[in-house]
Design a protein around this motif. Structure first.
Motif, short mmCIF file in Angstrom:
data_model
loop_
_atom_site.label_atom_id
_atom_site.label_comp_id
_atom_site.label_asym_id
_atom_site.label_seq_id
_atom_site.Cartn_x
_atom_site.Cartn_y
_atom_site.Cartn_z
N LEU A 1 7.62 3.91 -1.96
CA LEU A 1 6.22 4.24 -2.17
C LEU A 1 5.48 3.91 -0.88
O LEU A 1 6.07 3.44 0.07
CB LEU A 1 5.64 3.44 -3.35
CG LEU A 1 6.26 3.73 -4.73
CD1 LEU A 1 5.68 2.79 -5.76
CD2 LEU A 1 6.03 5.16 -5.15
N ILE A 2 4.18 4.16 -0.87
CA ILE A 2 3.40 3.95 0.35
C ILE A 2 2.62 2.65 0.20
O ILE A 2 1.64 2.59 -0.55
CB ILE A 2 2.44 5.11 0.59
CG1 ILE A 2 3.19 6.45 0.51
CG2 ILE A 2 1.72 4.96 1.91
CD1 ILE A 2 4.23 6.65 1.56
N PRO A 3 3.04 1.59 0.90
CA PRO A 3 2.43 0.27 0.68
C PRO A 3 0.93 0.21 0.96
O PRO A 3 0.22 -0.57 0.34
CB PRO A 3 3.20 -0.65 1.64
CG PRO A 3 3.93 0.25 2.57
CD PRO A 3 4.12 1.55 1.88
N HIS A 4 0.45 1.03 1.90
CA HIS A 4 -0.96 0.92 2.28
C HIS A 4 -1.91 1.62 1.33
O HIS A 4 -3.10 1.45 1.43
CB HIS A 4 -1.17 1.52 3.68
CG HIS A 4 -0.58 0.67 4.76
ND1 HIS A 4 0.16 1.20 5.80
CD2 HIS A 4 -0.61 -0.64 4.96
CE1 HIS A 4 0.56 0.23 6.57
NE2 HIS A 4 0.11 -0.90 6.10
N LEU A 5 -1.37 2.46 0.46
CA LEU A 5 -2.27 3.19 -0.43
C LEU A 5 -2.38 2.47 -1.77
O LEU A 5 -1.60 1.59 -2.09
CB LEU A 5 -1.76 4.62 -0.62
CG LEU A 5 -1.69 5.47 0.66
CD1 LEU A 5 -1.24 6.88 0.35
CD2 LEU A 5 -3.03 5.50 1.37
N GLU B 1 -3.07 6.00 -6.28
CA GLU B 1 -2.71 7.09 -5.40
C GLU B 1 -1.21 7.26 -5.30
O GLU B 1 -0.69 8.37 -5.24
CB GLU B 1 -3.30 6.82 -4.02
CG GLU B 1 -3.76 8.10 -3.43
CD GLU B 1 -4.34 7.97 -2.07
OE1 GLU B 1 -4.79 6.88 -1.68
OE2 GLU B 1 -4.35 8.99 -1.40
N ASN B 2 -0.50 6.12 -5.29
CA ASN B 2 0.95 6.20 -5.22
C ASN B 2 1.52 6.94 -6.42
O ASN B 2 2.51 7.65 -6.31
CB ASN B 2 1.55 4.80 -5.13
CG ASN B 2 1.76 4.37 -3.70
OD1 ASN B 2 2.59 4.94 -3.01
ND2 ASN B 2 1.00 3.40 -3.25
N LEU C 1 0.27 10.81 -5.82
CA LEU C 1 0.38 11.45 -4.51
C LEU C 1 1.17 12.75 -4.58
O LEU C 1 2.24 12.81 -5.16
CB LEU C 1 1.06 10.48 -3.54
CG LEU C 1 0.74 10.65 -2.07
CD1 LEU C 1 -0.73 10.48 -1.81
CD2 LEU C 1 1.52 9.62 -1.26
N ASN D 1 -6.69 0.32 -8.46
CA ASN D 1 -7.35 0.57 -7.17
C ASN D 1 -6.90 -0.40 -6.09
O ASN D 1 -7.29 -0.26 -4.93
CB ASN D 1 -8.86 0.48 -7.33
CG ASN D 1 -9.36 1.63 -8.18
OD1 ASN D 1 -8.91 2.77 -8.01
ND2 ASN D 1 -10.25 1.34 -9.10
N ARG D 2 -6.08 -1.38 -6.46
CA ARG D 2 -5.60 -2.30 -5.42
C ARG D 2 -4.49 -1.65 -4.62
O ARG D 2 -3.81 -0.74 -5.08
CB ARG D 2 -5.06 -3.58 -6.07
CG ARG D 2 -6.17 -4.47 -6.56
CD ARG D 2 -5.65 -5.85 -6.84
NE ARG D 2 -5.47 -6.60 -5.60
CZ ARG D 2 -4.97 -7.83 -5.58
NH1 ARG D 2 -4.57 -8.41 -6.69
NH2 ARG D 2 -4.84 -8.46 -4.44
N GLN D 3 -4.31 -2.20 -3.41
CA GLN D 3 -3.24 -1.68 -2.57
C GLN D 3 -1.89 -1.98 -3.21
O GLN D 3 -1.70 -3.06 -3.78
CB GLN D 3 -3.31 -2.37 -1.21
CG GLN D 3 -3.54 -1.41 -0.08
CD GLN D 3 -3.66 -2.13 1.24
OE1 GLN D 3 -4.71 -2.44 1.67
NE2 GLN D 3 -2.58 -2.40 1.89
N SER E 1 0.83 -2.86 -1.89
CA SER E 1 1.53 -4.01 -1.31
C SER E 1 1.04 -5.33 -1.88
O SER E 1 1.64 -6.36 -1.63
CB SER E 1 1.38 -4.00 0.21
OG SER E 1 0.02 -4.03 0.56
N ALA E 2 -0.04 -5.30 -2.64
CA ALA E 2 -0.52 -6.55 -3.23
C ALA E 2 0.36 -6.97 -4.41
O ALA E 2 0.26 -8.10 -4.87
CB ALA E 2 -1.97 -6.39 -3.69
#
Lengths: 508, 327
Positions: free
Chosen positions: A91-95, A99-100, A103, A136-138, A140-141
């Motif tokens: 997955l995309i850690p920054h999004l 969104e993940n 996407l 809505n949190r990133q 990677s959190a």
């Protein structure tokens, strides 16, 4: 088979020089968890990749709900209802979490993304797994385990009929695996077909209904899980008769050869803020000390402190009675310490170099660039280790990326053995490698021990720690809670030490 | 307390720097904080700004575009030459935008299909476009078309007494608005972030990686070409030898604007702020009058360093948060 969801007949796929899949049949019904087992190189990954359109097939037919399908990309397979969740969370850690999940298929209005709809859809997708997160949190959190579940939620967000889980539990601890299985059972009850690939035999028996075994690209058979004894399964996987397997399994490290010598390494009160509380540890020559504990209990942190990757802010380390300080791995190597890190792909193997180049790396580094090993010396060294460790490679000039996980691990071991270490720290040396290679590496560790090497063995598989170690140090919450000696060591005892909240024995 | 999403920290830092620079200028020089200086600032930064919006997309996608300065100069001389031989200005601009976008698509295609490093491909683009500009005409050509001389000056808005927002500034601000919209509200924009953050994951998630990358470079070159057109408005001429190193200003503006050079994190409005910071620093040094203009470069260099370090610290902080969550 009645109302099959997925039917694969005679699937064949060759790569230059290798037949990866040879006329493989496979069938899966909805509401079924079907485990795909086999050693590395047996063709599991290839089967999945052909099924999901990563590789084109050479021959064979795939039917989904009776209709012939031939997806040409993972995207197309997803459109058909086949979704895959891979070992490493892709997955995309920054999004954000929302969104993940959405996407590539975000709800839009005239091409404009509708953000509120995305959040709702993500919540709904997570609700299917009984998860309620701040979408809505990133990404990677959240922990890897939660990310894994988010990846599954993403896979299910499109009307998935078939979910493929490729080694989903490798990075999860016991509770997290339990949690994942709970969700999988629920999905199974909802009629989803699940293909489950793993190296953990326990987990297969816990969750799967059927097991298909592959070996060398051929289908060995499909069995009902409850009718297949474990020992039979292993025997099918490695292609050896049952009694041979039993002999392998029962081989225990012998106690006799421990020499009651002075410790080669003595750590006293070794600690680092935020990483490890004060810890005492002795390791003698010819001894394997196991380090057991849950994920995040401080196992890897201990290894890093001993190897000079992280600097200790308290405590002393003595090697052969002399106090030493390691500020860097270079210093530790000079004292004869070697470490194979937890994640060999990230921090060990250099995939684009050949077997020979990978093996000579550490020795050459220690000698310095000015005293180059001659080509002949390098070749001799590489050949010696390829033979000694049984590295399966067409030649010493093969690039390492083409080897299986188990053989890559052996190359890594060879690299460190070449500098003739006195203490070898092995962090999860058998993670992600198959049963056969695993037992070879175990045998190798025992023979190194008998040659007088001291070994610190870190593994999350308790049975492995039990089989390997003469002494087991148990960690919990970044602190040593127990030390088990010869005779006391068993899986039960280790689990008790991990679980028992009152236990806190320090000194050795 | 409101929990600040870590991804907004660089943007906030940029905004604070912008404010600090502006306040410093206003305190030092009485006329600094007037609307007139503000519109001048927008006018002077317009072509860099438009190009920097394009550069933002490339950097967000994990790549880099070094062809910006050459593209701006190439488009400038192309338009000047076409007008000289009697073309309609709109046709000339249309051709310039198409040629520029096509060049970007070719570079993107090379990067994707041959798996070449963007640095080298766009470096080749830099040389080719610079050379092509000289092929068109080796010297500066002035533009005296009536559209440039008479129509353009009227395409402006009086925003405050004695402060007229010129057309160049409007182009800049609209580029920022369009760029922000594309980045945040289209699937393509979100795919750019995904590819820049982790290309392999993006592929396995079924995203159209190749299409995204090629479109990104095409879009960036479109903005560079548009920047070239804006530059002709500003300079009233085209010169194949001009704007050497403009791409580095654009990259600096993007990074100071809070976009991670490794891709995946950043905002287009940040780039607007980054461009304004660079412009303001230049203004302060002009207002001062005694400082050599090279001081601009030194200050920009220092700021760039500060921002790179800041980004490193934040991404480390992010890792730590993950660890705590994992425990």
């Amino acid at each position: 088979m009645a109302n099959s969801l997925l039917e694969i007949v005679g699937l064949t796929k060759s790569f230059p020089g290798v037949t990866a899949l040879d006329g493989v049949d496979f069938a899966l019904r909805g509401g079924e968890i079907h485990a795909l087992m086999g050693e590395n190189g047996a063709g599991k990954s290839t089967l999945i990749k052909v099924l999901t359109g990563v590789f084109p097939r050479d021959a064979g037919e795939t039917r989904l709900e009776g209709k012939i399908i031939a997806p040409r990309s993972p995207r197309e397979a997803e459109g058909l209802g086949i979704s895959t969740v891979y070992q490493e969370v892709n997955l995309i850690p920054h999004l954000s979490v929302a969104e993940n999940i959405c996407l590539g298929r975000q709800p839009t209005w005239l091409g404009v993304i509708r953000w509120p709809a995305i959040a709702n859809r993500a919540r709904a997708a997570l609700a299917r797994l009984d998860l309620s997160l701040d979408v809505n949190r990133q990404l990677s959190a959240y922990s890897i385990a939660v990310q894994q579940l988010i990846a599954i939620a993403r896979a299910l967000d499109i009307s998935a009929k078939l979910l493929i889980l490729d080694e989903p539990t490798s990075s999860l601890d016991r509770n997290e695996v339990e949690e994942l299985f709970k969700k999988l059972r629920k999905l199974r009850a909802g009629g989803l077909g699940i293909i489950f690939i793993t190296h953990f035999i326990d987990q297969v028996y816990e969750i799967s209904d059927l097991i298909t075994v592959l070996r060398n690209g051929c289908r060995i058979g499909c069995f009902a899980t409850k009718d297949l004894p474990r020992i039979k399964l292993v025997s099918h996987m490695i292609g050896k008769a049952v009694h041979q397997v039993e002999a392998l399994e029962q081989k225990r490290a012998s106690a006799a050869s421990i020499r009651s010598e002075a410790p080669m390494l003595e750590a006293r009160g070794l600690a680092r803020k935020g990483s490890l509380r004060p810890l005492d540890l002795d390791i003698r020559p010819g001894e394997v000390v196991g380090l057991a504990g849950l994920l995040g209990s401080g196992r890897t942190e201990t290894a890093k402190l001993l190897f000079g990757v992280d600097r200790a802010d308290q405590g002393t380390v003595r090697m052969n009675g002399r106090e030493v300080r390691f500020d860097s791995p270079r210093a530790a190597i000079r004292y004869g310490i070697a470490l194979t890190p937890e994640d060999r792909k990230v921090a060990g193997i250099i995939p684009n170099l050949t077997v020979r180049e990978n093996i000579v790396l550490a020795l050459q580094t220690r000698r310095g660039s000015w005293r180059r090993l001659s080509v002949a010396e390098q070749a001799k060294l590489a050949d010696r280790f390829i033979q000694a460790l049984g590295i399966k490679t067409p030649s010493r000039e093969q690039t390492v990326r083409n080897l299986s996980g188990g053989n890559q691990q052996k190359v890594l071991l060879a690299r460190w053995l070449a500098i003739e270490p006195k203490l070898f720290i092995l962090d999860e040396p058998t993670r992600g490698i198959d049963v056969g290679a695993k037992s070879e590496i175990e045998r190798l560790i025992q023979s190194l021990r008998q040659d007088g090497l001291a070994v610190l063995f870190i593994s999350s598989e308790l049975e492995e720690v039990v089989r390997q170690s003469q002494r087991v140090v148990v960690l919990r919450d970044r602190r040593k809670v127990d030390e088990l000696r010869e005779g006391e060591i068993s899986e039960g005892a280790i689990m008790q030490s991990i679980a028992n909240p009152n236990l806190e024995r320090t000194g050795a | 307390m409101i929990r600040l999403n870590p991804k907004y920290i660089p943007l906030l830092a940029t905004a604070l720097v912008l404010l600090a620079v502006f306040v410093t200028g206003s305190l030092l020089y009485p006329n600094f904080g007037t609307p007139r200086v503000a519109v001048n600032l927008l006018n002077d930064s317009a072509f860099v700004g438009v190009a920097a919006v394009g550069e933002s997309f490339v950097i967000l996608s994990g790549g880099i575009d070094l062809s910006v300065g050459s593209m701006v100069a190439f488009v400038g001389i192309l338009i000047a030459k076409l007008l000289q031989v009697g073309w309609d200005p709109f046709l000339a601009m249309g051709v310039a935008l198409c040629v520029g976008t096509a060049a970007g698509a070719v570079m993107g295609g090379l990067i994707h299909f041959f798996e070449l490093p963007p640095f080298l491909v766009t470096l080749a683009g830099l040389f080719c476009l610079r050379g092509l500009g000289f092929v068109i005409y080796p010297e500066s050509i002035g533009i005296d078309h009536p559209f440039y001389g008479q129509v353009l000056p009227q395409l402006s808005i009086l925003v405050a007494p004695k402060a007229v927002l010129p057309f160049t500034a409007m182009c800049f601000l609209s580029s920022v608005v369009v760029g922000t919209f594309v980045a945040s509200f289209t699937r393509f924009g979100r795919n750019v972030y995904a590819v820049g953050s982790n290309e392999n994951s993006a592929r396995l998630m079924g995203l159209p990686v190749g299409r995204t990358k090629i479109t990104t470079y095409a879009l960036a070159s479109f903005f560079s070409a548009l920047g070239g057109i804006v530059a002709t408005f500003y300079m009233q001429s085209g010169n194949p030898a001009s704007f050497v190193g403009l791409e580095l200003d654009a990259i600096a503006a993007v990074v100071i604007g809070g976009t991670l050079l490794t891709g995946g994190v950043g905002f287009i409005p940040g780039t607007l702020m980054g461009v304004l910071i660079l412009g303001l620093i230049q203004q302060i040094i002009i207002f001062n009058g005694t400082l050599n203009s090279w001081w601009t470069r030194i200050v920009i260099g220092a700021l760039l360093l500060v921002f790179i370090v800041l980004q490193k610290l934040i991404s480390r902080g992010g890792d730590r948060e993950t660890l705590v969550a994992a425990k």
